[in-house]
Design a protein around this motif. Structure first.
Motif, mmCIF file in Angstrom:
data_model
loop_
_atom_site.group_PDB
_atom_site.id
_atom_site.type_symbol
_atom_site.label_atom_id
_atom_site.label_comp_id
_atom_site.label_asym_id
_atom_site.label_seq_id
_atom_site.Cartn_x
_atom_site.Cartn_y
_atom_site.Cartn_z
ATOM 1 N N MET A 32 0.843 -1.197 0.000
ATOM 2 C CA MET A 32 0.000 0.000 0.000
ATOM 3 C C MET A 32 0.878 1.248 0.000
ATOM 4 N N PRO A 33 0.453 2.300 -0.731
ATOM 5 C CA PRO A 33 1.243 3.529 -0.738
ATOM 6 C C PRO A 33 1.180 4.244 0.605
ATOM 7 N N THR A 34 2.154 5.099 0.847
ATOM 8 C CA THR A 34 2.151 5.927 2.046
ATOM 9 C C THR A 34 0.844 6.709 2.125
ATOM 10 N N ALA A 35 0.222 6.750 3.304
ATOM 11 C CA ALA A 35 -1.042 7.462 3.468
ATOM 12 C C ALA A 35 -0.795 8.953 3.562
ATOM 13 N N ILE A 36 -1.580 9.728 2.835
ATOM 14 C CA ILE A 36 -1.590 11.182 2.963
ATOM 15 C C ILE A 36 -2.855 11.538 3.732
ATOM 16 N N ALA A 37 -2.687 12.140 4.890
ATOM 17 C CA ALA A 37 -3.822 12.469 5.751
ATOM 18 C C ALA A 37 -3.958 13.983 5.877
ATOM 19 N N VAL A 38 -5.185 14.449 6.028
ATOM 20 C CA VAL A 38 -5.468 15.878 6.172
ATOM 21 C C VAL A 38 -6.387 16.082 7.365
ATOM 22 N N THR A 39 -6.484 17.328 7.793
ATOM 23 C CA THR A 39 -7.236 17.626 9.004
ATOM 24 C C THR A 39 -8.648 18.141 8.728
ATOM 25 N N GLY A 40 -9.108 18.024 7.488
ATOM 26 C CA GLY A 40 -10.469 18.440 7.167
ATOM 27 C C GLY A 40 -10.886 17.922 5.810
ATOM 28 N N PRO A 41 -12.171 17.606 5.618
ATOM 29 C CA PRO A 41 -12.635 17.051 4.338
ATOM 30 C C PRO A 41 -12.514 18.030 3.180
ATOM 31 N N ASP A 42 -12.518 19.349 3.472
ATOM 32 C CA ASP A 42 -12.413 20.322 2.390
ATOM 33 C C ASP A 42 -10.978 20.492 1.889
ATOM 34 N N LEU A 43 -10.049 19.738 2.457
ATOM 35 C CA LEU A 43 -8.671 19.717 1.957
ATOM 36 C C LEU A 43 -8.442 18.535 1.030
ATOM 37 N N VAL A 44 -9.500 17.805 0.712
ATOM 38 C CA VAL A 44 -9.406 16.650 -0.184
ATOM 39 C C VAL A 44 -9.986 17.037 -1.545
ATOM 40 N N LEU A 45 -9.125 17.234 -2.523
ATOM 41 C CA LEU A 45 -9.569 17.539 -3.880
ATOM 42 C C LEU A 45 -9.867 16.243 -4.626
ATOM 43 N N PRO A 46 -10.756 16.277 -5.616
ATOM 44 C CA PRO A 46 -11.068 15.056 -6.374
ATOM 45 C C PRO A 46 -9.826 14.486 -7.057
ATOM 46 N N SER A 47 -9.740 13.175 -7.102
ATOM 47 C CA SER A 47 -8.618 12.528 -7.784
ATOM 48 C C SER A 47 -8.711 12.774 -9.281
ATOM 49 N N PRO A 48 -7.592 13.124 -9.927
ATOM 50 C CA PRO A 48 -7.622 13.389 -11.369
ATOM 51 C C PRO A 48 -7.751 12.132 -12.217
ATOM 52 N N ASP A 49 -7.513 10.972 -11.622
ATOM 53 C CA ASP A 49 -7.615 9.712 -12.357
ATOM 54 C C ASP A 49 -7.923 8.596 -11.366
ATOM 55 N N ARG A 50 -8.140 7.411 -11.889
ATOM 56 C CA ARG A 50 -8.539 6.298 -11.017
ATOM 57 C C ARG A 50 -7.367 5.715 -10.233
ATOM 58 N N HIS A 51 -6.131 6.147 -10.572
ATOM 59 C CA HIS A 51 -4.961 5.596 -9.880
ATOM 60 C C HIS A 51 -4.611 6.390 -8.620
ATOM 61 N N THR A 52 -4.956 7.671 -8.595
ATOM 62 C CA THR A 52 -4.582 8.522 -7.460
ATOM 63 C C THR A 52 -5.460 8.213 -6.256
ATOM 64 N N PRO A 53 -4.867 7.787 -5.144
ATOM 65 C CA PRO A 53 -5.683 7.483 -3.956
ATOM 66 C C PRO A 53 -6.218 8.757 -3.321
ATOM 67 N N SER A 54 -7.273 8.624 -2.559
ATOM 68 C CA SER A 54 -7.814 9.762 -1.832
ATOM 69 C C SER A 54 -6.974 10.001 -0.583
ATOM 70 N N ALA A 55 -7.238 11.092 0.087
ATOM 71 C CA ALA A 55 -6.554 11.371 1.352
ATOM 72 C C ALA A 55 -7.406 10.862 2.511
ATOM 73 N N ALA A 56 -6.753 10.544 3.594
ATOM 74 C CA ALA A 56 -7.465 10.143 4.809
ATOM 75 C C ALA A 56 -7.803 11.396 5.606
ATOM 76 N N VAL A 57 -9.069 11.570 5.924
ATOM 77 C CA VAL A 57 -9.504 12.708 6.740
ATOM 78 C C VAL A 57 -9.492 12.272 8.206
ATOM 79 N N LEU A 58 -8.630 12.870 8.998
ATOM 80 C CA LEU A 58 -8.488 12.462 10.395
ATOM 81 C C LEU A 58 -9.669 12.950 11.225
ATOM 82 N N GLN A 59 -10.429 12.004 11.720
ATOM 83 C CA GLN A 59 -11.565 12.363 12.564
ATOM 84 C C GLN A 59 -11.104 12.955 13.888
#
Length: 303
Positions: free
Chosen positions: A1-28
């Motif tokens: 699995m790739p290194t996780a990129i986590a953010v501190t809010g859902p509005d910091l997650v932009l849509p993935s430009p393609d099906r290969h780019t994973p989403s970011a983890a939103v830290l609850q």
């Protein structure tokens, strides 16, 4: 699995430009109040990310409340984990969301977690982030002259502000513009309590952007810019091949403290600085010839 990129809010997650780019983890643990989301839940959340991904790179806005930042470091300390990187680039919120997207794109490449985390500082220099503001009276993150402060009280006055990579502020007039990138970019903008016409019809063409898209305004933007009367924008390199070339062209070293690979002068995980060159040369094991140590500016129009 790739290194996780986590953010501190859902509005910091932009849509993935393609099906290969994973989403970011939103830290609850950052989104929810400590009164409703206990420390045990926060520890479980982070431990699960580490178990699934090996390493976690957390991006937190520089304007985030002190309590949130302290909680992130408390989680890292209690877990006694050197696999958590907490980064606070001095980028406006929309620019930070763009950086998170770029790291998400690069996370599926062959970069080690240490290189990926320390690449955040490098990529930040190639993100042109700013805002159209209705007032700069309370702005303290970009140098504001006394004259600009006075003009901000004039009804209808608007200001174009560039925060990174070099601060700039101009009063919006018919021929006003901001210094833009000399390489190919795509622009994102997010609308607050101002119309976006100047950004989309004047600034984007002046910067010769390769596309303009609207995004959701991050919740932290009003705090960062000290006003809700704004249109935030960020122009950055959208092409993963160019991003890969930028990062891959920089010399890699091993952190003398935690042992992870890094680029630049500081480890992205333990924050230890790179030793001075003589010490580094004396202690470093023999290795293949170093990669190029400098990243040249991309030519205008490069993709």
């Amino acid at each position: 699995m790739p290194t996780a990129i986590a953010v501190t809010g859902p509005d910091l997650v932009l849509p993935s430009p393609d099906r290969h780019t994973p989403s970011a983890a939103v830290l609850q643990s950052a989104v929810q109040s400590p009164r409703t989301y206990s420390l045990d839940q926060a520890l479980t959340e982070m431990h699960t990310l580490i178990e699934h991904h090996g390493y976690v790179v957390v991006l937190c806005p520089a304007s985030a409340p002190r309590a949130l930042v302290q909680r992130m470091h408390a989680i890292r300390s209690v877990l006694e984990s050197d696999r958590i990187s907490i980064l606070r680039p001095d980028l406006p919120p929309l620019g930070l969301a763009v950086l998170a997207l770029q790291l998400r794109q690069l996370s599926i490449c062959d970069f080690s977690p240490g290189v990926l985390a320390s690449a955040a500082r490098l990529l930040s220099h190639y993100i042109y982030a700013g805002a159209l503001l209705g007032s700069v009276a309370k702005l303290d993150r970009v140098p504001v002259t006394l004259q600009s402060h006075a003009k901000s009280w004039v009804p209808g006055a608007q200001f174009a502000v560039l925060a990174t990579p070099r601060p700039e502020l101009v009063k919006v007039t018919a021929d006003a513009t901001l210094p833009g990138p000399g390489f190919g970019t795509k622009m994102l903008y997010a609308t607050g309590q101002l119309t976006s016409d100047w950004v989309t019809e004047t600034l984007a063409p002046a910067w010769r952007t390769q596309g303009v898209s609207e995004a959701r305004l991050p919740g932290e933007s009003a705090r960062w810019w000290a006003t809700g009367k704004l249109v935030e924008f960020a122009a950055a390199i959208p092409d993963i091949s160019v991003l890969y070339q930028l990062v891959a062209s920089v010399r890699r070293d091993d952190c003398h403290w935690c042992g992870l690979e890094l680029i630049g002068d500081r480890c992205g995980f333990c924050a230890a600085p790179l030793p001075p060159p003589p010490e580094r040369q004396a202690s470093a094991p023999a290795r293949a010839p170093a990669r190029a140590s400098a990243v040249r500016a991309l030519p205008r129009g490069a993709t």
